[in-house]
Design a protein around this motif. Structure first.
Motif, short mmCIF file in Angstrom:
data_model
loop_
_atom_site.label_atom_id
_atom_site.label_comp_id
_atom_site.label_asym_id
_atom_site.label_seq_id
_atom_site.Cartn_x
_atom_site.Cartn_y
_atom_site.Cartn_z
N LEU A 85 1.06 -1.57 0.09
CA LEU A 85 0.13 -0.32 0.35
C LEU A 85 0.48 1.36 0.04
N ALA A 86 2.45 1.76 1.04
CA ALA A 86 2.84 2.28 0.91
C ALA A 86 3.50 2.24 -0.97
N SER A 87 4.02 1.70 -0.94
CA SER A 87 4.38 1.75 -2.84
C SER A 87 3.26 1.74 -3.62
N THR A 88 2.42 1.67 -3.50
CA THR A 88 1.28 1.89 -4.03
C THR A 88 1.09 3.73 -3.84
N LEU A 118 7.20 -5.83 -17.60
CA LEU A 118 8.17 -5.63 -16.91
C LEU A 118 7.93 -6.09 -15.63
N THR A 119 7.89 -4.84 -14.77
CA THR A 119 7.98 -4.99 -13.62
C THR A 119 7.39 -5.60 -12.81
N TYR A 120 5.66 -6.02 -13.85
CA TYR A 120 4.97 -6.61 -12.65
C TYR A 120 5.16 -8.22 -12.79
N SER A 121 5.90 -8.45 -14.06
CA SER A 121 6.57 -10.36 -14.21
C SER A 121 7.65 -9.99 -12.85
N LEU A 122 8.73 -9.70 -12.50
CA LEU A 122 9.67 -9.46 -11.51
C LEU A 122 8.46 -9.85 -10.62
N CYS A 123 7.96 -8.84 -9.71
CA CYS A 123 7.15 -9.22 -9.07
C CYS A 123 6.23 -10.45 -8.47
N CYS A 124 6.03 -10.92 -9.85
CA CYS A 124 5.59 -12.69 -9.82
C CYS A 124 6.49 -12.90 -9.36
N LEU A 125 7.86 -13.43 -9.91
CA LEU A 125 9.04 -14.20 -9.91
C LEU A 125 8.92 -14.19 -8.42
N THR A 126 9.30 -12.60 -7.43
CA THR A 126 9.43 -13.08 -6.71
C THR A 126 8.46 -13.76 -5.82
N GLY A 143 5.58 -4.38 -6.72
CA GLY A 143 3.73 -4.14 -7.30
C GLY A 143 3.03 -3.05 -7.26
N GLY A 144 3.62 -2.47 -6.27
CA GLY A 144 3.19 -0.67 -5.94
C GLY A 144 3.16 -0.02 -6.70
N LEU A 145 4.65 -0.22 -7.71
CA LEU A 145 4.94 0.49 -9.47
C LEU A 145 3.84 0.42 -9.67
N SER A 146 3.91 -1.03 -10.30
CA SER A 146 3.89 -1.82 -11.26
C SER A 146 1.93 -1.50 -11.39
N THR A 147 0.82 -1.49 -10.05
CA THR A 147 -0.32 -0.66 -10.22
C THR A 147 -0.59 0.39 -10.12
N ALA A 148 0.40 1.43 -10.12
CA ALA A 148 -0.10 2.44 -10.32
C ALA A 148 0.40 2.96 -12.10
N LEU A 149 1.30 2.11 -12.45
CA LEU A 149 1.64 2.61 -14.03
C LEU A 149 -0.15 1.80 -14.38
N LEU A 150 -0.63 0.79 -14.25
CA LEU A 150 -1.25 0.65 -15.14
C LEU A 150 -2.83 1.30 -14.73
#
Length: 556
Positions: free
Chosen positions: A191-194, A219-227, A243-250
């Protein structure tokens, strides 16, 4: 070592917390170990259990006898005396394992029946709406349809990958033997990242370019899934930040790319934009329902475990990035200083009481929804609920709410979004009061909790299009980005505070206390709704237009 659902609850020592001994772990009774799904014949297994629960050594013989005596006294009257004389004291029909076996099938059947019923209701409403809807000019334009298809191909893949991860996120962390407090910290990190990346997402997208930002998202969301394949806590924290960065971009790059291409490059009428996002909102719900069933299939039916949905999301993200690179053109926009955007939004927020009340309602309502997203799994999962089907039921209930919104605001009924916003808040208040009773320690009622969760999702289906309509009417278009930044800050701070409070509380009473706090927060939101209704009840600008004038574009 594999621990069953029942065993997991037993092994957690009734979730007493870090470093506190649990009587059942110290017991040498083979029956206790068997009911927990743990076999003490292998010494390595016992060591793993002890290390995980912070218990360095097995309890002594005297401690074990005291534990047996206490358990016996709770098992049945006169149990302590029986245990003292070496007689068996366990009564399986009264133990938690037996209750789980009895409640589990009931919860399983309830989830599937609710899913089928909600899905049938949604299909019936949508089919009747499609038959009654006249064809529009935008829907028959071939060039516009091709442009829409290019956008939907990438956008829907991104949404599907996002929804696929939702049902089993909490369960995955539980599967890695993290305690609820540790899982709460992971959610707080996300949530803080978002909120941090959300504040600068618009500027970042304008600087990188909308197409490049969409590729960066994949790319970032794929890395999030890999973690999620790692059991290391720090790696999972990094994954939550990604995941927070990816959500903001989405929720910034895709919409910005489409609007620019729609108006600037293709020169389509701006009036067609709401139709595109209205259709995207509907299919977003459909994708969420399908994603829940898919997650249940790969994780439970096939038996690949809770990490499987995250792995399955990676090909979808890769395909979305590849299609964006091949089919989309790049576009940029004039960057506005972040400080100027926030300053303009703050001035608008403080100068218009309607904007201030609307922001208060959004912060209070959506912070409660974030906490609900965290709590539904630990409430229902111990009772054998199929998480993917439960999630699909939630999304079907939300879709039903959106369909009811369209019917209520149609020419036939002509209810106003302000009325439906009030109704949504009332439903959530009632549902949270239900949850404070259905999650009482020792008197849990998972079916009632499930019904309350469905009502919350139904209310969300009414809330989001109502809030989206009112925001468009109340907030000037040039100040929307800045105002929304100020809305997000208290929203995520309240959600993070709630999760941190839950982290510091006892598991059994903490969930009920959190729902009680959420009830109080929603009562405050209801008071803000009453205040807003008093201010705008004579405002013709906030009335829904005729269905032929403006299609509704709900928020995703």
């Amino acid at each position: 070592m594999e621990v069953t659902e029942v065993g997991e609850e037993a092994n957690r020592g009734d979730r007493l917390g870090f470093g506190r001994r649990c009587c059942s772990l110290g017991s040498s009774s083979p029956w206790l170990y068997r009911t927990a799904g743990i076999f003490p014949e292998q010494g390595t297994e016992e060591k793993k259990i002890g290390l995980y629960f912070g218990v360095a050594q097995q309890a002594s013989k005297s401690q074990r006898s005291r534990c047996h005596g206490r358990a016996a006294s709770k098992a049945r009257p006169g149990g302590a005396t029986a245990a003292a004389h070496g007689r068996p004291f366990l009564t399986p029909p009264r133990c938690p394992e037996f209750r789980a076996r009895v409640v589990g099938p009931t919860m399983l059947v309830t989830a599937y029946l609710a899913f089928v019923g909600l899905l049938a209701s949604c299909l019936g409403l949508e089919l009747s709406r499609c038959r009654a809807k006249p064809p529009g000019r935008a829907c028959s334009n071939p060039s516009f349809l091709r442009f829409q298809l290019d956008f939907y191909q990438v956008y829907f893949l991104a949404l599907a990958a996002d929804w696929l991860q939702a049902p089993y996120l909490y369960k995955l962390y539980q599967h890695y033997y993290f305690l609820e407090g540790q899982i709460a910290i992971l959610y707080v990190c996300g949530l803080a990242s978002t909120v941090l990346f959300g504040l600068v997402a618009s500027s970042l997208v304008d600087w990188l370019g909308r197409k490049n930002s969409c590729v960066l998202f994949s790319l970032t969301y794929s890395l999030c899934c890999l973690t999620k394949l790692s059991q290391d806590y720090f790696v999972l924290l990094v994954g939550r930040a990604l995941g927070g960065l990816s959500t903001a971009l989405l929720f910034s790059a895709f919409e910005a790319w489409y609007i620019h291409e729609h108006v600037e490059r293709h020169d389509f009428p701006a009036e067609w934009i709401p139709a595109t996002f209205a259709r995207a909102a509907f299919w977003n719900h459909v994708l969420a329902v399908v994603a829940g069933v898919t997650a249940e299939a790969v994780a439970s039916w096939i038996g690949l475990g809770p990490v499987a949905p995250f792995v399955a999301a990676i090909p979808l993200l890769a395909l979305a990035g590849a299609l964006a690179l091949r089919n989309w053109g790049e576009n940029y926009d004039r960057q506005r200083a972040f400080s100027r955007t926030c300053a303009g939004g703050l001035r608008c927020l403080l100068s218009d009481r309607r904007v201030l009340l609307l922001g208060t309602i959004q912060a209070l309502f959506e912070s409660v929804i974030f906490i609900f997203v965290f709590l539904w799994t630990p409430v229902l999962d111990p009772h054998g609920a199929p998480l993917g089907i439960v999630f699909s039921s939630f999304m079907a209930a939300s879709l039903l709410g959106s369909s009811l919104y369209r019917i209520a605001t149609s020419k036939r009924y002509h209810l106003q979004p302000m009325h439906l916003l009030s109704l949504a808040v009332l439903i959530v208040v009632f549902s949270l009061f239900m949850l404070t009773f259905s999650t009482s320690p020792g008197q849990e009622s998972p079916v009632e909790s499930f019904i309350a969760f469905l009502l919350i999702e139904l209310a969300c289906g009414l809330y989001f299009p109502s809030m989206s309509f009112l925001r468009r009417k109340v907030i000037p278009e040039t100040e929307q980005a800045g105002v929304l930044n100020w809305f997000r800050v208290p929203l995520h701070l309240l959600a993070c505070l709630g999760l941190l409070v839950l982290h510091d509380s006892d598991r059994k009473t903490g969930t009920r206390n959190m729902f009680s706090i959420c009830s109080a927060v929603m009562v405050m939101a209801l008071l803000a709704v009453v205040g807003l209704f008093t201010v705008v009840r004579h405002d013709a600008e906030l009335r829904v237009p005729s269905p032929t004038e403006e299609p509704y574009a709900p928020e995703l």
